[in-house]
Scaffold this motif. Structure first.
Motif, PDB file in Angstrom:
ATOM      1  N   ALA A 106      29.624  46.046 -18.389  1.00 57.88           N
ATOM      2  CA  ALA A 106      28.194  46.197 -18.689  1.00 57.88           C
ATOM      3  C   ALA A 106      27.932  47.351 -19.648  1.00 57.88           C
ATOM      4  CB  ALA A 106      27.408  46.394 -17.398  1.00 57.88           C
ATOM      5  N   SER A 107      28.685  48.438 -19.500  1.00 57.33           N
ATOM      6  CA  SER A 107      28.485  49.572 -20.410  1.00 57.33           C
ATOM      7  C   SER A 107      28.864  49.198 -21.839  1.00 57.33           C
ATOM      8  CB  SER A 107      29.299  50.782 -19.953  1.00 57.33           C
ATOM      9  OG  SER A 107      30.687  50.481 -19.951  1.00 57.33           O
ATOM     10  N   MET A 108      29.910  48.368 -21.988  1.00 63.11           N
ATOM     11  CA  MET A 108      30.292  47.904 -23.324  1.00 63.11           C
ATOM     12  C   MET A 108      29.225  46.977 -23.898  1.00 63.11           C
ATOM     13  SD  MET A 108      32.586  48.590 -25.495  1.00 63.11           S
ATOM     14  CE  MET A 108      33.716  49.393 -24.356  1.00 63.11           C
ATOM     15  N   SER A 109      28.584  46.193 -23.020  1.00 62.16           N
ATOM     16  CA  SER A 109      27.492  45.326 -23.465  1.00 62.16           C
ATOM     17  C   SER A 109      26.290  46.145 -23.925  1.00 62.16           C
ATOM     18  CB  SER A 109      27.081  44.387 -22.327  1.00 62.16           C
ATOM     19  OG  SER A 109      28.134  43.508 -21.999  1.00 62.16           O
ATOM     20  N   LEU A 110      26.098  47.309 -23.325  1.00 59.91           N
ATOM     21  CA  LEU A 110      25.028  48.204 -23.779  1.00 59.91           C
ATOM     22  C   LEU A 110      25.377  48.827 -25.128  1.00 59.91           C
ATOM     23  CD1 LEU A 110      24.068  50.136 -20.515  1.00 59.91           C
ATOM     24  CD2 LEU A 110      22.620  48.537 -21.780  1.00 59.91           C
ATOM     25  N   LEU A 111      26.644  49.200 -25.272  1.00 59.55           N
ATOM     26  CA  LEU A 111      27.068  49.868 -26.507  1.00 59.55           C
ATOM     27  C   LEU A 111      27.076  48.908 -27.682  1.00 59.55           C
ATOM     28  CD1 LEU A 111      28.161  52.441 -27.845  1.00 59.55           C
ATOM     29  CD2 LEU A 111      30.465  51.693 -27.193  1.00 59.55           C
ATOM     30  N   THR A 112      27.560  47.685 -27.465  1.00 56.06           N
ATOM     31  CA  THR A 112      27.599  46.675 -28.533  1.00 56.06           C
ATOM     32  C   THR A 112      26.904  45.413 -28.031  1.00 56.06           C
ATOM     33  OG1 THR A 112      29.781  45.898 -27.796  1.00 56.06           O
ATOM     34  CG2 THR A 112      29.737  47.577 -29.534  1.00 56.06           C
ATOM     35  N   PRO A 113      25.583  45.427 -27.959  1.00 53.40           N
ATOM     36  CA  PRO A 113      24.840  44.307 -27.351  1.00 53.40           C
ATOM     37  C   PRO A 113      24.963  43.008 -28.137  1.00 53.40           C
ATOM     38  CG  PRO A 113      23.336  45.857 -28.402  1.00 53.40           C
ATOM     39  CD  PRO A 113      24.684  46.495 -28.424  1.00 53.40           C
TER      40      PRO A 113
END
Length: 245
Positions: A106-113
């Motif tokens: 989820a944090s990676m999805s926030l960083l590179t949505p």
């Protein structure tokens, strides 16, 4: 990412900064509540549950078919279910899996949505609220000392990830879908963009996931080692004291 939400632009940075800040506020509030209070945990779990449900209600409202392309089979969907259960139950096994799925996924999805609609819109706002609160929840549980990943959790999380990916891969093959991007990369620029062509980026993701899992477990490994050293020191001191007496 949509053109009006610039990567690491002011709005994107504000969203990223708000996540750990909110987690720190929740953890501070939790420490001021009565010991064992479940109000904040349960409240956060309910908000996550309603936010996740709103995504599918929106699809149904607009007459979109959920099967087979809009089912909750993405890694972040699984992580959402796990972190909600962890908030309600504080189950250690569930939290072990949720911790890595949320902080590595989820944090990676926030960083590179991976978003295609202009921001703000219902789906883009829901996307950031959903993923942001998932990370907030995991950090809140750790920082308020209600949960922490256990020794051996990295291996268990990797095993669970691969078992789940195998299940999703079979579904993708049968129904011609692309959950977890096992068939093709997303159109938006994400971490997968630089990991090579299919199917090699899937293999590369294994190494990336394992590295991230190790990295986010490192603080707890050090804490466990320090605690073991202190325990050994106290036992030695107690034995020496007994011999002196």
């Amino acid at each position: 990412m949509s053109s009006n939400l610039r990567f690491l632009g002011p709005v994107h940075l504000a969203i990223l900064a708000a996540v750990p800040l909110l987690a720190a506020i929740f953890a501070a509030v939790q420490r001021k509540l009565a010991p064992g209070s479940r109000v904040l945990r349960f409240g956060l779990a309910v908000v996550l549950l309603l936010d996740g449900a709103a995504y599918y209600i929106n699809f149904a409202w607009h007459g979109e078919r959920l099967f087979p392309n809009h089912l909750p089979l993405e890694l972040c969907d699984a992580s959402l279910f796990l972190i909600i259960i962890a908030l309600f139950s504080l189950n250690r096994t569930i939290f072990d899996l949720a911790y890595y799925g949320v902080l590595a996924g989820a944090s990676m999805s926030l960083l590179t949505p991976n978003i295609s609609e202009p921001f703000p819109s219902f789906t883009t706002v829901q996307y950031f609220v959903n993923h942001g609160l998932m990370v907030t929840a995991a950090l809140y549980l750790v920082w308020s000392r209600q949960a922490r990943p256990r020794p051996g959790s990295v291996g268990r999380a990797m095993l669970a990830l691969n078992v789940y990916a195998a299940f999703v891969g079979i579904f993708d093959f049968i129904f011609k879908t692309d959950y977890m991007f096992l068939v093709a990369k997303p159109k938006a620029d994400t971490l997968l963009t630089i990991l090579g062509p299919w199917p090699w980026y899937i293999v590369t993701c294994e190494g990336v996931a394992f590295s991230i899992f190790l990295l986010i477990y490192l603080p707890f490994r050090q804490a466990t080692a320090n605690a073991s050293s202190q325990k050994a020191w106290r036992e030695d001191a107690s034995r020496n004291s007994s011999k002196t007496i």
